[in-house]
Motif scaffolding. Sequence first.
Motif, mmCIF file in Angstrom:
data_model
loop_
_atom_site.group_PDB
_atom_site.id
_atom_site.type_symbol
_atom_site.label_atom_id
_atom_site.label_comp_id
_atom_site.label_asym_id
_atom_site.label_seq_id
_atom_site.Cartn_x
_atom_site.Cartn_y
_atom_site.Cartn_z
ATOM 1 N N UNK A 1 31.684 56.778 33.848
ATOM 2 C CA UNK A 1 32.184 55.514 34.375
ATOM 3 C C UNK A 1 32.857 55.771 35.716
ATOM 4 N N UNK A 2 32.402 55.109 36.784
ATOM 5 C CA UNK A 2 33.019 55.335 38.101
ATOM 6 C C UNK A 2 34.466 54.840 38.139
ATOM 7 N N UNK A 3 35.176 55.277 39.156
ATOM 8 C CA UNK A 3 36.576 54.877 39.312
ATOM 9 C C UNK A 3 36.667 53.365 39.529
ATOM 10 N N UNK A 4 37.626 52.750 38.838
ATOM 11 C CA UNK A 4 37.850 51.306 38.933
ATOM 12 C C UNK A 4 39.172 51.049 39.641
ATOM 13 N N UNK A 5 39.169 50.128 40.591
ATOM 14 C CA UNK A 5 40.383 49.715 41.299
ATOM 15 C C UNK A 5 40.533 48.206 41.146
ATOM 16 N N UNK A 6 41.676 47.688 41.556
ATOM 17 C CA UNK A 6 41.909 46.248 41.489
ATOM 18 C C UNK A 6 42.124 45.684 42.885
ATOM 19 N N UNK A 7 41.512 44.514 43.122
ATOM 20 C CA UNK A 7 41.706 43.817 44.377
ATOM 21 C C UNK A 7 43.091 43.177 44.394
ATOM 22 N N UNK A 8 43.459 42.610 45.540
ATOM 23 C CA UNK A 8 44.794 42.021 45.685
ATOM 24 C C UNK A 8 45.046 40.927 44.644
ATOM 25 N N UNK A 9 44.006 40.163 44.291
ATOM 26 C CA UNK A 9 44.158 39.100 43.307
ATOM 27 C C UNK A 9 44.094 39.580 41.877
ATOM 28 N N UNK A 10 43.881 40.887 41.663
ATOM 29 C CA UNK A 10 43.850 41.439 40.324
ATOM 30 C C UNK A 10 42.467 41.683 39.758
ATOM 31 N N UNK A 11 41.403 41.230 40.456
ATOM 32 C CA UNK A 11 40.054 41.417 39.925
ATOM 33 C C UNK A 11 39.656 42.893 39.992
ATOM 34 N N UNK A 12 39.164 43.464 38.873
ATOM 35 C CA UNK A 12 38.737 44.869 38.914
ATOM 36 C C UNK A 12 37.363 45.015 39.566
ATOM 37 N N UNK B 1 27.423 47.989 41.412
ATOM 38 C CA UNK B 1 27.350 46.576 41.051
ATOM 39 C C UNK B 1 28.711 45.995 40.666
ATOM 40 N N UNK B 2 28.807 44.682 40.759
ATOM 41 C CA UNK B 2 30.001 43.981 40.305
ATOM 42 C C UNK B 2 30.012 43.938 38.779
ATOM 43 N N UNK B 3 31.190 43.674 38.204
ATOM 44 C CA UNK B 3 31.284 43.572 36.747
ATOM 45 C C UNK B 3 32.472 42.684 36.386
ATOM 46 N N UNK B 4 32.512 42.278 35.135
ATOM 47 C CA UNK B 4 33.646 41.513 34.609
ATOM 48 C C UNK B 4 33.817 41.869 33.141
ATOM 49 N N UNK B 5 35.064 42.067 32.723
ATOM 50 C CA UNK B 5 35.393 42.439 31.357
ATOM 51 C C UNK B 5 36.249 41.350 30.718
ATOM 52 N N UNK B 6 36.096 41.170 29.412
ATOM 53 C CA UNK B 6 36.952 40.220 28.707
ATOM 54 C C UNK B 6 37.063 40.626 27.243
ATOM 55 N N UNK B 7 38.228 40.363 26.652
ATOM 56 C CA UNK B 7 38.386 40.592 25.222
ATOM 57 C C UNK B 7 39.428 39.621 24.676
ATOM 58 N N UNK B 8 39.242 39.271 23.411
ATOM 59 C CA UNK B 8 40.153 38.366 22.709
ATOM 60 C C UNK B 8 40.200 38.796 21.251
ATOM 61 N N UNK B 9 41.372 39.278 20.811
ATOM 62 C CA UNK B 9 41.468 39.874 19.491
ATOM 63 C C UNK B 9 40.417 40.989 19.365
#
Length: 221
Positions: A45-56, A64-72
């Motif tokens: 897994x490549x290194x992940x950083x966060x943008x100023x608004x918090x988006x990883x 490529x771009x990505x988005x993660x989500x989890x609930x319970x």
Amino acid sequence: MNIHLAFARLVPPDADAAPLPQRASLAARALLARLLAVTHGMEELPEIVREAGGRPRFRDAALPSFSLSHSRDCIAVALGGAGPVGLDIELPRPRTHMADMADALYSAPERDWMASGQALERFYLLWCIREAALKAGGHGLAELSRVEVDPVAATLRYPRTPHGQVLAGLHDGCSWALHVPWPARLHWRDAQAAPIGSPPLALRLDCLPAGSGVGQLAADQ
């Protein structure tokens, strides 16, 4: 553009397991790593950083771009291309003040749509749609009430969300929504990143700038 969307559920924890949010966050990253291995042949897994608004994002802008989500115990990961993606998943559970929250956040067409079906599931679908649109634009929940959703007209209006579509539905008891740029082709995957059949969609919304008409987007992936 190819976009891969994967779902997973956490296994029941051992007695000394880490807290659920921590386990879910780690599981989401593990699923992202599996997606990258299957779709891009990447071993780590490549290194992940966060943008100023918090988006990883990956530090390497060529990835490529990505988005993660989890609930319970619900996990979802979207792996995109050059354009931003936004994903949210929620495990529907009763809320004491759900009606008050709907009155505060949702428009009359949304509340009517909620009342015409399974209100709890539809409440969370509308919530996921807003979060997905905000995450695609790199914005936080403070903007939640500014997103305008019309389930009947199948439109979403928010001036700071990228042009595209939001898809929303239910999978394995969880409500989810995904903002995708256009044109895009979706590939559905399971917890091992193996292909699965497309789950039924509850809504497909065109994302429009405030005050604009419906765009000419294709009806199918």
